[in-house]
Design an enzyme around this catalytic site. Sequence first.
Site, PDB file in Angstrom:
ATOM      1  N   ASP A 100      45.374  38.278  39.699  1.00 56.45           N
ATOM      2  CA  ASP A 100      46.438  37.578  38.684  1.00 56.45           C
ATOM      3  C   ASP A 100      46.146  36.303  38.362  1.00 56.45           C
ATOM      4  OD1 ASP A 100      48.738  37.470  37.550  1.00 56.45           O
ATOM      5  OD2 ASP A 100      49.823  36.760  39.253  1.00 56.45           O
ATOM      6  N   TYR A 138      51.696  42.807  46.596  1.00 56.94           N
ATOM      7  CA  TYR A 138      52.895  43.323  45.643  1.00 56.94           C
ATOM      8  C   TYR A 138      53.590  44.407  46.142  1.00 56.94           C
ATOM      9  CZ  TYR A 138      50.940  40.362  41.641  1.00 56.94           C
ATOM     10  OH  TYR A 138      50.544  39.146  40.730  1.00 56.94           O
ATOM     11  N   LYS A 185      39.001  36.413  50.905  1.00 56.22           N
ATOM     12  CA  LYS A 185      39.446  35.245  51.791  1.00 56.22           C
ATOM     13  C   LYS A 185      39.191  35.578  53.045  1.00 56.22           C
ATOM     14  CE  LYS A 185      41.287  31.032  52.552  1.00 56.22           C
ATOM     15  NZ  LYS A 185      40.581  29.940  51.978  1.00 56.22           N
ATOM     16  N   ASP A 241      39.122  30.390  47.065  1.00 61.01           N
ATOM     17  CA  ASP A 241      39.460  29.016  46.935  1.00 61.01           C
ATOM     18  C   ASP A 241      38.080  28.531  46.076  1.00 61.01           C
ATOM     19  OD1 ASP A 241      37.913  29.359  49.048  1.00 61.01           O
ATOM     20  OD2 ASP A 241      38.835  27.916  50.280  1.00 61.01           O
ATOM     21  N   ASP A 289      44.420  34.336  34.863  1.00 67.24           N
ATOM     22  CA  ASP A 289      45.167  33.198  34.099  1.00 67.24           C
ATOM     23  C   ASP A 289      44.174  32.037  34.000  1.00 67.24           C
ATOM     24  OD1 ASP A 289      47.513  34.964  33.634  1.00 67.24           O
ATOM     25  OD2 ASP A 289      48.705  33.088  34.136  1.00 67.24           O
TER      26      ASP A 289
HETATM   27  C1  IPM Z   1      50.766  39.989  35.097  1.00 71.93           C
HETATM   28  C2  IPM Z   1      51.794  39.423  35.471  1.00 71.93           C
HETATM   29  C3  IPM Z   1      52.392  40.389  36.311  1.00 71.93           C
HETATM   30  C4  IPM Z   1      51.713  40.618  37.637  1.00 71.93           C
HETATM   31  C5  IPM Z   1      53.946  40.037  36.788  1.00 71.93           C
HETATM   32  C6  IPM Z   1      54.797  39.567  35.469  1.00 71.93           C
HETATM   33  C7  IPM Z   1      54.560  41.159  37.623  1.00 71.93           C
HETATM   34  O1  IPM Z   1      51.705  38.215  35.971  1.00 71.93           O
HETATM   35  O2  IPM Z   1      50.358  40.782  34.352  1.00 71.93           O
HETATM   36  O3  IPM Z   1      49.623  39.080  35.192  1.00 71.93           O
HETATM   37  O4  IPM Z   1      51.812  39.630  38.500  1.00 71.93           O
HETATM   38  O5  IPM Z   1      50.735  41.380  37.622  1.00 71.93           O
HETATM   39 MN    MN Z   2      49.907  37.203  35.624  1.00 72.11          MN
END
Ligand code: IPM
Ligand code: MN
Length: 363
Positions: A245, A141, A189, A221, A249
Amino acid sequence: MKLKILVVAGDGIGPEVTNEAVAILKEVAAIGGHEFTFSERRIGGVAIVKDGTPLPKETIEAALASDAVLLGAVGGNEFNSLPPDKRPEAGLLGIRTVLGGFANLRPSFAFKELTVNSPLRPEVIDGTDILFVRELLGGLYFGKPREWNREAGEAWNTMRYTKGEVVRVARIAFELARKRRKKVTSVDKANVLEVSQLWRATVTEVAKDFPDVELEHQYVDAMSMHLMFRPRTFDVVVTENLFGDILSDEGGVITGSLGMLPSATIGGKVNLFEPVHGSAPDIAGKGLANPLGAILSAALILRHSAGLEAEAAAVEKAVRKVLEQGFRTPDLARDNPQGFPVLSTTEMGAKVREMVKTLLVTA
Ligand code: IPM
Ligand code: MN
Ligand code: NAD
């Protein structure tokens, strides 16, 4: 107690869900006689439109002058063609940098009541309680060089970590594991990337200071698979920015919806609280958003920035009780054979508030 909270609601469903989180905090403050003050500033797409930048100076100043920052979400399809440093997301990365929190805590949990909403079988997810500790200020990032050289038809980013950056986030992961089930899974990784080899060697070194905590290493992975097959076996999972990240999710699958997941970022000048989900342009402005991720982020404000553990636990319990009673938002009712009542964003917020009141007043 006194607490100055800056609300940066942002775009899409951001304002809808943060309204409900703020309302809960106001309720908790009123019941306990606490003095919480709220101010609002712009970030993301709304700030690009009004101020010409995703992170205005006034937002930075107000954030640094506050005790906690509550963020909704940023991003919108109309900004998709902008370069990364001009997009709404740059506002979010900017405020993270300014506040300096490097450890992003993202819990992922199975609520018994929501197992029907997860595509995973109840016996696989039952009892899952994972805390992702995502490194938030390093890796791809922020690493330089980064560029899209259009003439050359080539683009590059840099995944870069210093040992110090790994040490500080690893220590937080071990300290948190010590208060939980005493296991840390470090995800990297290291079979391919030098930066992951540094990560693994450093985490292994830090682990020596925590002999009471078990350390396991996984490649990212394989981890994405283990997370689905045996989520219950994980306690604290520490990993670099992008892997965290993605994996967090995936944690939404365990819980039953991404809209349920909260986060707290600690270790910097001011703590930052945000649900894990984004601005969800597909459902924005329709009252369909699940506010529980934002409400649970408000609970994390109570815990990490206000030191009000009992109140934080009451908000978390209220969320569970409302779900136990059968109330759902549309994302939690995809499979709704029991015909549970499906509520709008504001209705769900009101239900949780009512329950918090019952829990705290009768406690
Ligand atoms: C998160 C989001 C952010 C990230 C983006 C929107 C910059 O996906 O907070 O999970 O990747 O950190
Ligand atoms: Mn995210
Ligand atoms: P998203 O998280 O916004 O949405 C993914 C899916 O989950 C969508 O179908 C959405 O409707 C659903 N969803 C998300 N939150 C929900 C909620 N609270 N209630 C019900 N359903 C919910 O991710 P995306 O669609 O990939 O990204 C949309 C925009 O959000 C992009 O611009 C992205 O960069 C941004 N984003 C911002 C943040 C943040 O501000 N913290 C986080 C992730 C993505």
